[in-house]
Structures are given as structure tokens and as C-alpha cells.
Design a protein around this motif. Sequence first.
Motif, short mmCIF file in Angstrom:
data_model
loop_
_atom_site.label_atom_id
_atom_site.label_comp_id
_atom_site.label_asym_id
_atom_site.label_seq_id
_atom_site.Cartn_x
_atom_site.Cartn_y
_atom_site.Cartn_z
N PHE A 135 38.36 45.38 22.48
CA PHE A 135 37.53 45.93 23.55
C PHE A 135 36.72 44.80 24.17
CE2 PHE A 135 38.29 49.24 20.46
CZ PHE A 135 38.62 50.35 21.22
N LEU A 136 36.61 44.79 25.50
CA LEU A 136 35.89 43.74 26.21
C LEU A 136 34.99 44.35 27.28
CD1 LEU A 136 39.03 41.50 26.83
CD2 LEU A 136 37.25 41.01 25.14
N VAL A 137 33.80 43.79 27.42
CA VAL A 137 32.90 44.15 28.52
C VAL A 137 32.35 42.85 29.08
CG1 VAL A 137 30.73 45.26 29.17
CG2 VAL A 137 32.28 46.42 27.58
N CYS A 138 32.54 42.63 30.39
CA CYS A 138 32.15 41.37 31.04
C CYS A 138 31.32 41.65 32.29
CB CYS A 138 33.39 40.56 31.43
SG CYS A 138 34.41 40.04 30.05
N ASP A 139 30.39 40.76 32.56
CA ASP A 139 29.52 40.86 33.73
C ASP A 139 29.67 39.58 34.54
OD1 ASP A 139 27.50 41.11 35.59
OD2 ASP A 139 25.88 41.39 34.15
N GLY A 140 30.31 39.68 35.70
CA GLY A 140 30.55 38.51 36.53
C GLY A 140 29.27 37.94 37.10
N VAL A 141 29.24 36.62 37.19
CA VAL A 141 28.08 35.89 37.71
C VAL A 141 28.51 35.15 38.97
CG1 VAL A 141 26.33 34.14 37.19
CG2 VAL A 141 27.26 35.56 35.35
N GLY A 142 27.67 35.16 39.98
CA GLY A 142 27.97 34.30 41.11
C GLY A 142 27.90 34.94 42.47
N GLY A 143 27.91 36.26 42.54
CA GLY A 143 27.79 36.90 43.85
C GLY A 143 28.89 36.47 44.79
N SER A 144 28.55 35.67 45.78
CA SER A 144 29.55 35.22 46.75
C SER A 144 30.60 34.34 46.10
CB SER A 144 28.86 34.44 47.88
OG SER A 144 28.17 33.31 47.37
N GLU A 145 30.32 33.84 44.89
CA GLU A 145 31.29 33.00 44.18
C GLU A 145 32.27 33.84 43.35
OE1 GLU A 145 27.89 32.14 44.03
OE2 GLU A 145 28.18 30.74 45.67
N LYS A 146 32.49 35.06 43.75
CA LYS A 146 33.55 35.89 43.16
C LYS A 146 33.30 36.26 41.70
CE LYS A 146 35.93 35.66 46.99
NZ LYS A 146 36.07 36.81 47.89
#
Length: 267
Positions: free
Chosen positions: A38-49
Motif C-alpha cells: 500500500f502506498l500514499v504519496c503527496d506530490g510537491v511542486g505545484g506548477s512543477e507537476k
Amino acid sequence: MNITIGKPWAVCEKGGRQNNEDSIYPLPEMVNSNQKLFLVCDGVGGSEKGEIASSLACESFQTFFSTFLDDEPSEEFINKAIRYTEARFDDYVNTHPEAKGMATTLTMVSVGTSGVTLAHVGDSRIYQFRQGEILYQTEDHSLVNSLVKLGKITKEEASTHPQKNVIVRAIQSTEHPTEADVILLKDIQAGDYFFMCTDGVLERLKNEDLSYIFSTHNNPEDIKDAIMASCCGKTRDNFSFYILPVQNVGESIGIKQNILSFLYSFI
């Protein structure tokens, strides 16, 4: 150790943002009680995808595990999965230069025969609850947590600090390699819950709130509904989580033991 997980419950919502930079694996409609990773991820970067970073991390980890994992995932194996993910990020940025700087947090739960392996990078969290009590909680790789550990600010001040969302560790690229904190938990009992979440959930619910929810609701669907009621329409951030109920814990019996038991039944 034979750990049986009941039906997992998951949510991945954009909350108060215009786009959702969180990703989870597996998707809620694809999960079943036989799932081990199981994985839970939170992307960082906004305009950087950031949304690409979190999605690619989930995909890369799943691919690495399904291709190379033979036994229990060790700390070395998990960090090799991070190296593979960072290389995948490089490949994506090479063809999509506008995504340079994209990054993601990661939480991972892997259910095995020796126990439950947890890994995390960043400020998304994993908890182990038993009757509402927090038995284990990951430690955020964040600026404010570093300041708390140094005695510069209190935990109460950290919750309202203007830089509370600044993280000091994330999966990003081979130029900025990182490592996960990894632990194998062996104290597992039927009725325990593992809870994985992004910081959008923690924006609304403190530890004592989560403990109350896990102690006063009798099944994972009700827990999911209670967390949703606290977060839906009330968060500024995306919010995502996985609820993993431990249904049963028994002793593993090897193949040879099974064969011997079968033969002895005829004696």
C-alpha cells in the motif's frame, strides 16, 4: 506470522485545491484483502507537476516490488526502489523539462510473514492504532519537526508555524537522492489498524482526534466516514488516506510442515 488484512478503505480527494497532487496505490476500486503493498504519496511542486511525481512514485514502487521482491522488503530493497523511482523522475523531466523540481512524499506499508514493514519519506504519516491508542507513528521529515527536536519551538507552535509545510526530505531525482526511514513492526494483533495519510488529513485532525475516531467506531467504513466528515469541504489541501484493518494474526506453517502433517494423518 500469517497476517490477514480485512477490507481496506481508501480516499484520495483534491480538497480545497484545484488539482489533486496526492496519489495512492492501489486505487480504491482495485483493492482487495489479498493486497500486500500500500502506498500514499503527496506530490510537491505545484506548477512543477507534483501530481505527476506522486503518481509516478506509486507506479514505480509497484513495478519494482512486483518485479524484484522475492521475500520481505528490507531497508536496502526499499531504498533501491527509491533509486529506481528517482531515475524514472529523471527520464520524465528529460522529456518534460517544465516538470523540473517535481518531488513527492511517500508512505509505504508492506504486509509480510515477519510482520508489517513501514517506510516513509517526507511529512505524510503512518500510524498503528490498537483500541484507539497510537502504538507507532512515523516521524515527519519536516522543518518544524526538526525545530521541535532542537527545542527551538514547541509542538503546539509547530502546528501554526508559517513554514509548517516545508519538508526536508522528498523523492525527487538522482541529483538529489534521498532515503526512507524503514521499520519492521512485529507486535501485530487482530483488531489493530494501520492508517496512512497525507498532511491534508492532519490539517483537520490532530493525534487525539484520530485516536478518538479509531476508539469510538467499530468498523473501518465508519472510521472512513468520520474522517471524511472532518475533512470534506474543510481542508485547504488535498487529503488522502488508507485504512488497513488487521483481521487475524496466526502462525505461519511451512510447506514441509504441511506435508508432514498430511503424511502423519495416515499413520
